[in-house]
Design a protein around this motif. Structure first.
Motif, PDB file in Angstrom:
ATOM      1  N   ASN A 322       9.911  -1.277 -20.853  1.00 56.78           N
ATOM      2  CA  ASN A 322      10.042  -1.380 -22.305  1.00 56.78           C
ATOM      3  C   ASN A 322       9.816  -0.025 -22.973  1.00 56.78           C
ATOM      4  O   ASN A 322      10.223   0.191 -24.099  1.00 56.78           O
ATOM      5  CB  ASN A 322       9.046  -2.384 -22.878  1.00 56.78           C
ATOM      6  N   GLN A 323       9.122   0.863 -22.260  1.00 56.85           N
ATOM      7  CA  GLN A 323       8.879   2.229 -22.700  1.00 56.85           C
ATOM      8  C   GLN A 323       8.954   3.123 -21.473  1.00 56.85           C
ATOM      9  O   GLN A 323       8.823   2.660 -20.337  1.00 56.85           O
ATOM     10  CB  GLN A 323       7.497   2.367 -23.348  1.00 56.85           C
ATOM     11  N   LEU A 324       9.134   4.419 -21.676  1.00 58.87           N
ATOM     12  CA  LEU A 324       9.164   5.348 -20.566  1.00 58.87           C
ATOM     13  C   LEU A 324       7.819   5.338 -19.838  1.00 58.87           C
ATOM     14  O   LEU A 324       6.754   5.372 -20.476  1.00 58.87           O
ATOM     15  CB  LEU A 324       9.478   6.761 -21.055  1.00 58.87           C
ATOM     16  N   SER A 325       7.879   5.255 -18.523  1.00 53.88           N
ATOM     17  CA  SER A 325       6.702   5.299 -17.635  1.00 53.88           C
ATOM     18  C   SER A 325       5.820   4.057 -17.724  1.00 53.88           C
ATOM     19  O   SER A 325       4.712   4.052 -17.195  1.00 53.88           O
ATOM     20  CB  SER A 325       5.847   6.546 -17.916  1.00 53.88           C
ATOM     21  N   LYS A 326       6.299   3.004 -18.390  1.00 52.08           N
ATOM     22  CA  LYS A 326       5.488   1.795 -18.539  1.00 52.08           C
ATOM     23  C   LYS A 326       6.306   0.583 -18.071  1.00 52.08           C
ATOM     24  O   LYS A 326       7.109   0.036 -18.839  1.00 52.08           O
ATOM     25  CB  LYS A 326       5.034   1.622 -19.984  1.00 52.08           C
ATOM     26  N   PRO A 327       6.117   0.175 -16.825  1.00 50.75           N
ATOM     27  CA  PRO A 327       6.862  -0.969 -16.285  1.00 50.75           C
ATOM     28  C   PRO A 327       6.627  -2.233 -17.108  1.00 50.75           C
ATOM     29  O   PRO A 327       5.542  -2.454 -17.641  1.00 50.75           O
ATOM     30  CB  PRO A 327       6.307  -1.128 -14.865  1.00 50.75           C
ATOM     31  N   SER A 328       7.667  -3.070 -17.197  1.00 54.48           N
ATOM     32  CA  SER A 328       7.592  -4.270 -18.029  1.00 54.48           C
ATOM     33  C   SER A 328       7.256  -5.529 -17.248  1.00 54.48           C
ATOM     34  O   SER A 328       7.083  -6.594 -17.829  1.00 54.48           O
ATOM     35  CB  SER A 328       8.928  -4.489 -18.741  1.00 54.48           C
ATOM     36  N   GLY A 329       7.165  -5.431 -15.917  1.00 56.12           N
ATOM     37  CA  GLY A 329       6.901  -6.635 -15.127  1.00 56.12           C
ATOM     38  C   GLY A 329       8.201  -7.209 -14.619  1.00 56.12           C
ATOM     39  O   GLY A 329       8.952  -6.546 -13.897  1.00 56.12           O
ATOM     40  N   LYS A 330       8.505  -8.435 -15.024  1.00 55.83           N
ATOM     41  CA  LYS A 330       9.721  -9.080 -14.539  1.00 55.83           C
ATOM     42  C   LYS A 330      10.960  -8.423 -15.140  1.00 55.83           C
ATOM     43  O   LYS A 330      10.923  -7.911 -16.262  1.00 55.83           O
ATOM     44  CB  LYS A 330       9.692 -10.568 -14.846  1.00 55.83           C
ATOM     45  N   PRO A 331      12.083  -8.432 -14.403  1.00 54.91           N
ATOM     46  CA  PRO A 331      13.315  -7.791 -14.878  1.00 54.91           C
ATOM     47  C   PRO A 331      13.797  -8.382 -16.208  1.00 54.91           C
ATOM     48  O   PRO A 331      13.631  -9.576 -16.464  1.00 54.91           O
ATOM     49  CB  PRO A 331      14.317  -8.071 -13.755  1.00 54.91           C
ATOM     50  N   GLN A 332      14.390  -7.530 -17.035  1.00 55.74           N
ATOM     51  CA  GLN A 332      14.887  -7.936 -18.349  1.00 55.74           C
ATOM     52  C   GLN A 332      16.385  -7.667 -18.451  1.00 55.74           C
ATOM     53  O   GLN A 332      16.875  -6.636 -17.983  1.00 55.74           O
ATOM     54  CB  GLN A 332      14.168  -7.150 -19.461  1.00 55.74           C
ATOM     55  N   ASN A 333      17.093  -8.576 -19.081  1.00 53.19           N
ATOM     56  CA  ASN A 333      18.516  -8.381 -19.367  1.00 53.19           C
ATOM     57  C   ASN A 333      18.635  -7.581 -20.662  1.00 53.19           C
ATOM     58  O   ASN A 333      18.256  -8.054 -21.731  1.00 53.19           O
ATOM     59  CB  ASN A 333      19.226  -9.722 -19.507  1.00 53.19           C
ATOM     60  N   ARG A 334      19.154  -6.359 -20.571  1.00 56.70           N
ATOM     61  CA  ARG A 334      19.204  -5.477 -21.744  1.00 56.70           C
ATOM     62  C   ARG A 334      20.544  -5.503 -22.475  1.00 56.70           C
ATOM     63  O   ARG A 334      20.747  -4.727 -23.407  1.00 56.70           O
ATOM     64  CB  ARG A 334      18.885  -4.037 -21.323  1.00 56.70           C
ATOM     65  N   LEU A 335      21.454  -6.378 -22.076  1.00 57.56           N
ATOM     66  CA  LEU A 335      22.673  -6.532 -22.868  1.00 57.56           C
ATOM     67  C   LEU A 335      22.311  -7.111 -24.232  1.00 57.56           C
ATOM     68  O   LEU A 335      21.410  -7.946 -24.347  1.00 57.56           O
ATOM     69  CB  LEU A 335      23.649  -7.464 -22.157  1.00 57.56           C
ATOM     70  N   LEU A 336      22.993  -6.674 -25.260  1.00 56.09           N
ATOM     71  CA  LEU A 336      22.731  -7.193 -26.596  1.00 56.09           C
ATOM     72  C   LEU A 336      23.030  -8.689 -26.637  1.00 56.09           C
ATOM     73  O   LEU A 336      24.071  -9.139 -26.151  1.00 56.09           O
ATOM     74  CB  LEU A 336      23.585  -6.473 -27.634  1.00 56.09           C
TER      75      LEU A 336
END
Length: 430
Positions: A322-336
């Protein structure tokens, strides 16, 4: 009875008072030939009026107040702009008023002359405690009046947004490609970060981004770096690459200092709406569409066309961050998402087209905006819910944008008498 000055304005504008045997406060016979044109700018309230007092014609302006003494409270007695007033229309007369040259101004006091139906209708409007002041009486309003007000509020809303866009047109000397780029960033801020996003677009001009149209990683490094996101305490390899690329191009292009981190808002913002995620999506769009404004005006006709341009996949890194160098955990779909694309259609495409139509004096763009909005599903928020609660259900985004405009410009500030619906509910029975 307590009321605002706008009520007296409406009474004069629509002549909702008994004109039989009409006289001024000094018992001079008064005849109204022409009420004048309402003035929304500085100066008297109505211009180019025509009245007859004791068989003598007067041409000039009309000023409206609750009390005669308001003339002096507002400083009109020393303002030469009010020397042209030929009649002072008030609720109650409590003092004689004069022009700057000392001459007395004829006064019409409306207390006891306003139609009782109008007073009752005004009272029932202002006494309600509901979010929509007219909600209890909406069933009395004809659909054509509701639609007319929706269209008017929508146009006013588009004009407000087009004013912001025209400011960017001025600052870019008419470069609509740059304007479209800046407006896109502004809209991708989704209100809470719209200003820093606009600042980022201004400081990282489109011409520099387009130089690297086939290098999305360089585009991302330029934007992430200028946004101030590359400077992390514990950078990962991707962030180090971003920082290295940014530092190189910052010196090459002599860029301004990066945006200060505190300008960005993350609190109470969903991770999918974090500025770094939105910037990654912007890069995916811009790397695919190097001539943004040309594409938006020539290849986009429907919301489906917009989806074809904007459903671009960001770098795979952002599926896990969600931010640089900060993993978000589970994968996210980033398509709008479909909802986001509809939002951009409403708040990015339509205002941009409308502003361009105003700039080129081409009415065809307004109709194109209306057609586009009617293809987008109705929005769902607390304002729309208030209208739906009163059995006024929207069919599409044309309706919901009009409803939002009515709420913001008329309902919330309680300007019922400037609204066609309120005006319709105010009028006396035939």
């Amino acid at each position: 009875m307590h009321f605002k000055e706008d009520f007296i304005h409406a009474v004069w504008k629509y002549q909702y008072f008994d004109k039989q045997g009409l006289t001024t406060v000094t018992d001079s016979v008064l005849e109204i030939k022409k009420i004048g044109f309402q003035n929304s700018h500085e100066g008297p309230d109505f211009s180019e009026a025509h009245i007859v007092i004791d068989q003598m014609d007067f041409f000039g302006n009309i000023e409206v107040h609750i009390r005669s003494s308001d003339w002096n409270v507002h400083g009109h007695e020393s303002d030469k702009n009010y020397d042209s007033v030929i009649l002072h229309v008030v609720w109650v007369h409590d003092t004689e008023v004069r022009r700057k040259d000392g001459t007395t101004i004829p006064t019409l006091a409306l207390k006891g002359k306003i139609f009782l139906d109008v007073l009752r209708n005004y009272r029932r409007l202002i006494n309600t405690r509901k979010q929509l002041l007219c909600s209890d009486f909406l069933d009395e309003v004809k659909p054509i009046i509701k639609f007319s007000m929706l269209e008017r509020a929508l146009i006013e809303r588009l004009q407000q947004k087009s004013h912001l866009i025209h400011e960017e047109v001025k600052s870019t000397s008419g470069d609509w490609e740059e304007v479209a780029y800046r407006w896109l960033f502004h809209c991708f801020g989704f209100k809470v970060n719209s200003l820093p996003m606009l600042k980022l677009a201004r400081e990282m001009p489109y011409r520099l981004v387009k130089k690297h149209a086939n290098q999305p990683l360089v585009q991302e490094a330029l934007l992430m770096g200028q946004a101030g996101f590359c400077y992390q305490d514990k950078p990962d390899d991707y962030t180090l690459f971003m920082k290295k690329e940014y530092e190189f191009y910052r010196k090459k292009y002599q860029l301004k200092e990066a945006i200060y981190p505190a300008e960005w808002k993350f609190m109470r913002v969903r991770p999918g709406n974090y500025p770094p995620v939105r910037i990654s999506q912007l890069v995916a769009i811009l790397s695919k569409s190097p001539n943004l404004f040309s594409l938006l005006t020539n290849q986009v006709r429907t919301i489906s066309d917009l989806e074809g341009l904007f459903r671009a996949k960001p770098n795979a890194y952002w599926e896990h961050h969600n931010q640089l160098s900060k993993p978000s955990g589970k994968p996210q779909n980033r398509l709008l998402t479909k909802r986001t694309l509809n939002h951009l259609g409403i708040n990015f495409i339509v205002p941009l087209w409308y502003a361009f139509g105003k700039f080129t004096d081409d009415e065809g763009w307004r109709e194109r905006c209306f057609d586009f909005l009617q293809e987008i599903p109705a929005e769902d928020n607390r304002i729309i819910a208030a209208f739906e609660k009163e059995d006024w259900s929207p069919e599409n985004a044309f309706d919901t944008q009009g409803m939002i405009g009515i709420h913001h410009s008329y309902c919330y500030p309680k300007k019922c008498l400037d609204c066609k619906i309120g005006q319709n509910l105010l009028r006396p029975a035939k």
